[in-house]
Design an enzyme around this catalytic site. Structure first.
Site, PDB file in Angstrom:
ATOM      1  CG  ASP A   1      -2.001   1.054   1.094  1.00 30.68           C
ATOM      2  OD1 ASP A   1      -2.533   1.231  -0.019  1.00 30.68           O
ATOM      3  OD2 ASP A   1      -2.309   1.718   2.099  1.00 30.68           O
TER       4      ASP A   1
ATOM      5  CG  HIS B   1      -3.503  10.768   2.926  1.00 32.62           C
ATOM      6  ND1 HIS B   1      -4.427  10.788   3.943  1.00 32.62           N
ATOM      7  CD2 HIS B   1      -2.666   9.726   3.204  1.00 32.62           C
ATOM      8  CE1 HIS B   1      -4.178   9.793   4.795  1.00 32.62           C
ATOM      9  NE2 HIS B   1      -3.110   9.143   4.368  1.00 32.62           N
TER      10      HIS B   1
ATOM     11  NE  ARG C   1       4.764  12.722   9.429  1.00 36.31           N
ATOM     12  CZ  ARG C   1       5.121  13.608   8.519  1.00 36.31           C
ATOM     13  NH1 ARG C   1       6.162  14.379   8.711  1.00 36.31           N
ATOM     14  NH2 ARG C   1       4.428  13.742   7.400  1.00 36.31           N
TER      15      ARG C   1
ATOM     16  CD  GLU D   1      -5.308   5.102   5.107  1.00 41.31           C
ATOM     17  OE1 GLU D   1      -4.754   4.288   4.322  1.00 41.31           O
ATOM     18  OE2 GLU D   1      -4.689   5.798   5.933  1.00 41.31           O
TER      19      GLU D   1
ATOM     20  CD  GLU E   1      -5.212   3.269   0.323  1.00 42.18           C
ATOM     21  OE1 GLU E   1      -4.525   2.592  -0.482  1.00 42.18           O
ATOM     22  OE2 GLU E   1      -4.924   3.424   1.515  1.00 42.18           O
TER      23      GLU E   1
ATOM     24  CG  ASP F   1      -5.008   0.707   4.126  1.00 37.54           C
ATOM     25  OD1 ASP F   1      -5.033  -0.374   4.719  1.00 37.54           O
ATOM     26  OD2 ASP F   1      -4.082   1.528   4.221  1.00 37.54           O
TER      27      ASP F   1
ATOM     28  NE  ARG G   1      -6.337   6.968  10.212  1.00 40.90           N
ATOM     29  CZ  ARG G   1      -5.780   6.717   9.039  1.00 40.90           C
ATOM     30  NH1 ARG G   1      -4.535   6.250   8.969  1.00 40.90           N
ATOM     31  NH2 ARG G   1      -6.444   6.916   7.934  1.00 40.90           N
TER      32      ARG G   1
ATOM     33  CD  GLN H   1      -1.518   4.414  10.671  1.00 42.54           C
ATOM     34  OE1 GLN H   1      -2.745   4.488  10.698  1.00 42.54           O
ATOM     35  NE2 GLN H   1      -0.804   4.900   9.680  1.00 42.54           N
TER      36      GLN H   1
ATOM     37  CE1 TYR I   1       3.692   7.210  13.912  1.00 38.30           C
ATOM     38  CE2 TYR I   1       4.782   7.200  11.780  1.00 38.30           C
ATOM     39  CZ  TYR I   1       4.351   7.884  12.897  1.00 38.30           C
ATOM     40  OH  TYR I   1       4.583   9.225  13.002  1.00 38.30           O
TER      41      TYR I   1
ATOM     42  CE  LYS J   1      -2.208   2.618   7.508  1.00 38.52           C
ATOM     43  NZ  LYS J   1      -3.319   3.098   6.674  1.00 38.52           N
TER      44      LYS J   1
ATOM     45  CB  THR K   1      -7.289  -4.320   2.995  1.00 41.72           C
ATOM     46  OG1 THR K   1      -6.335  -4.066   4.027  1.00 41.72           O
ATOM     47  CG2 THR K   1      -7.109  -3.297   1.884  1.00 41.72           C
TER      48      THR K   1
ATOM     49  CB  THR L   1      -5.567   8.247   1.897  1.00 31.78           C
ATOM     50  OG1 THR L   1      -5.438   7.183   2.820  1.00 31.78           O
ATOM     51  CG2 THR L   1      -6.908   8.944   2.101  1.00 31.78           C
TER      52      THR L   1
ATOM     53  CD  GLU M   1      -6.509  13.118   4.719  1.00 32.95           C
ATOM     54  OE1 GLU M   1      -6.810  11.922   4.482  1.00 32.95           O
ATOM     55  OE2 GLU M   1      -6.090  13.902   3.850  1.00 32.95           O
TER      56      GLU M   1
HETATM   57 MN    MN Z   1      -3.494   3.194   2.993  1.00 30.46          MN
END
Ligand code: MN
Length: 426
Positions: A129, A136, A145, A200, A202, A234, A238, A241, A245, A254, A258, A350, A364
């Site tokens: 992915d 995004h 971040r 997500e 996609e 996907d 969160r 993740q 991550y 994730k 899916t 995404t 988002e």
């Molecule tokens: Mn994704």
């Protein structure tokens, strides 16, 4: 290109997702026959390609036997010239100009879509992915971040994580809220059901021709190796993740579901909607530069909150907003020698547009949970709740016709009630 008229009337309406111009491939089962069967969608019907092969229609034993398989991989292995021959044979035989004899032969292989169950169309051995949507990537930088900058590598290559093929499911499969480890601020880590379950928006490219271990893919070959596209959700946990991550990327956040749409739309059906990717904002290394296609496909996300009976559109976007094409993703994936196989899928990442109503995730849309979505039902959502249903759709609008992918649906189920040493969640 205008609408190609079919003798199947339902295929000739401008808003029908499966006109003769489309002919997407999928795997179905039917009530009146055993086993899973290769099929194409036409109007409000599926054409049973396994049954059609038995009549000698394709004039090729290889094609007929590939269509007796329960996935499309055998057909993919036959290669692009065969894919195109079969597409032309089917389009001719389903066209309004087709002979009575052909109408008779194919008519006996048609099944109403309402009478079939769709299944995963591929035996997928590799799923990666990507993170190829510019808006995004910018948004997640700000939300997660706290920075205005993209990751330092982002403008130089399509970055990705390796996904799990075991968790890819077909549309309609319930999505179980995952359990996992999370951490808030400086508190001790906790083990609990995901509190911030997201989707997500996609699309996935289906690799139709593979490559050899140790052999990079030549940039000029990449487009030709892509069979087609599907919608892809996907689903993302969160909070799981976020804690797991760094430094190796997403893992269990994730790896619980899916969802793929049931029909694979061939690249040829999308050709009228093709456009070159936008020129890069920063020069790319030569192996990634100067090629690749995106498509003008209108995407939508519809949510039906738990306990309600109406769907509401919460986001619209478009495949054309991707910064990197699937061909660039494929070339980059194989550049170090990674073997690609028929049936592998490459998620786009995404696909958010530039405007807030075009954001392709709740992360988002609710800006990290700080601005809950107010729905017309009166409900509010920052993230998904148990019982919520979510549908992704994609439509490319042509001259009097629409190219669709079928729906990509999933409903959220509660997390497991107990796990391991009798831990109970009430
Ligand atoms: Mn994704």
């Amino acid at each position: 290109m205008p609408l190609m008229k079919s003798w199947i009337d339902s295929a000739n309406f401008a808003d029908c997702p499966f006109p003769l111009n489309n002919l997407p491939f999928g795997i179905m089962s039917r009530k009146d026959r055993d086993g899973r069967r290769c099929a194409v969608a036409i109007g409000d019907h599926a054409l049973d390609l396994a049954s059609l092969g038995e009549t000698g229609f394709f004039g090729s034993q290889d094609v007929a036997s590939a269509f007796t398989e329960e996935v499309l991989n055998g057909f993919l292995k036959l290669g692009r010239p065969v894919w195109l021959t079969v597409r032309k044979q089917l389009q001719d035989a389903l066209s309004a100009d087709a002979s009575d004899m052909l109408r008779q032969t194919l008519g006996e292989c048609l099944v109403p879509l309402g009478d079939v169950t769709m299944h995963l169309p591929l035996n997928i051995t590799g799923y990666s992915d990507f993170f190829a949507g510019y808006h995004h990537a910018v948004n997640t930088g700000k939300i997660i971040r706290g920075t205005e900058s993209l990751p330092p590598n982002w403008l130089h290559m399509p970055i990705a994580y390796n996904g799990r093929t075991s968790t890819i499911v077909t549309s309609g499969t319930p999505v179980r809220r995952p359990l996992g480890q999370t951490r808030t601020g400086e508190e001790a880590p906790r083990f609990q059901p995901c509190q911030t379950l997201d989707f997500e928006l996609e699309m996935a490219a289906v690799v139709g021709r593979g490559s050899e271990l140790g052999e990079p893919i030549a940039p000029e070959d990449a487009e030709d190796m892509i069979f087609g596209y599907t919608l892809l959700n996907d689903w993302s946990a969160r909070d799981i993740q976020r804690w797991e991550y760094q430094p190796l990327g997403p893992f269990l956040g994730k790896a619980f579901a899916t969802t793929m749409s049931p029909w694979i739309v061939m690249k040829e059906a999308l050709e009228p909607f093709r456009r070159d990717v936008d020129p890069p904002k920063s020069p790319l290394l030569p192996y990634l530069a100067g090629y690749g296609s995106v498509y003008d496909i209108e995407l939508a996300v519809d949510l039906k909150p738990s306990g309600r009976d109406q769907y509401e559109t919460i986001a619209t976007s478009n495949h054309k907003y991707l910064y990197y094409s699937a061909a660039q993703a494929l070339v980059h994936h194989a550049i170090g020698g990674c073997r690609m196989d028929e049936g592998d899928i490459l998620g786009s990442g995404t696909i958010s547009g530039p405007r807030p109503e075009q954001y392709g995730s709740l992360l988002e849309l609710s800006w990290g949970g700080t601005k809950p979505l107010k729905l017309s039902s009166g409900d509010e959502r920052s993230y998904l709740e148990d019982g919520d249903s979510l549908v992704l759709t994609g439509n490319a609008k042509g001259d009097g016709y629409t190219i669709g992918f079928g729906t990509c649906e999933g409903t959220i189920m509660p997390s497991p009630q107990s796990v391991g040493r009798s831990v109970h969640w009430s």
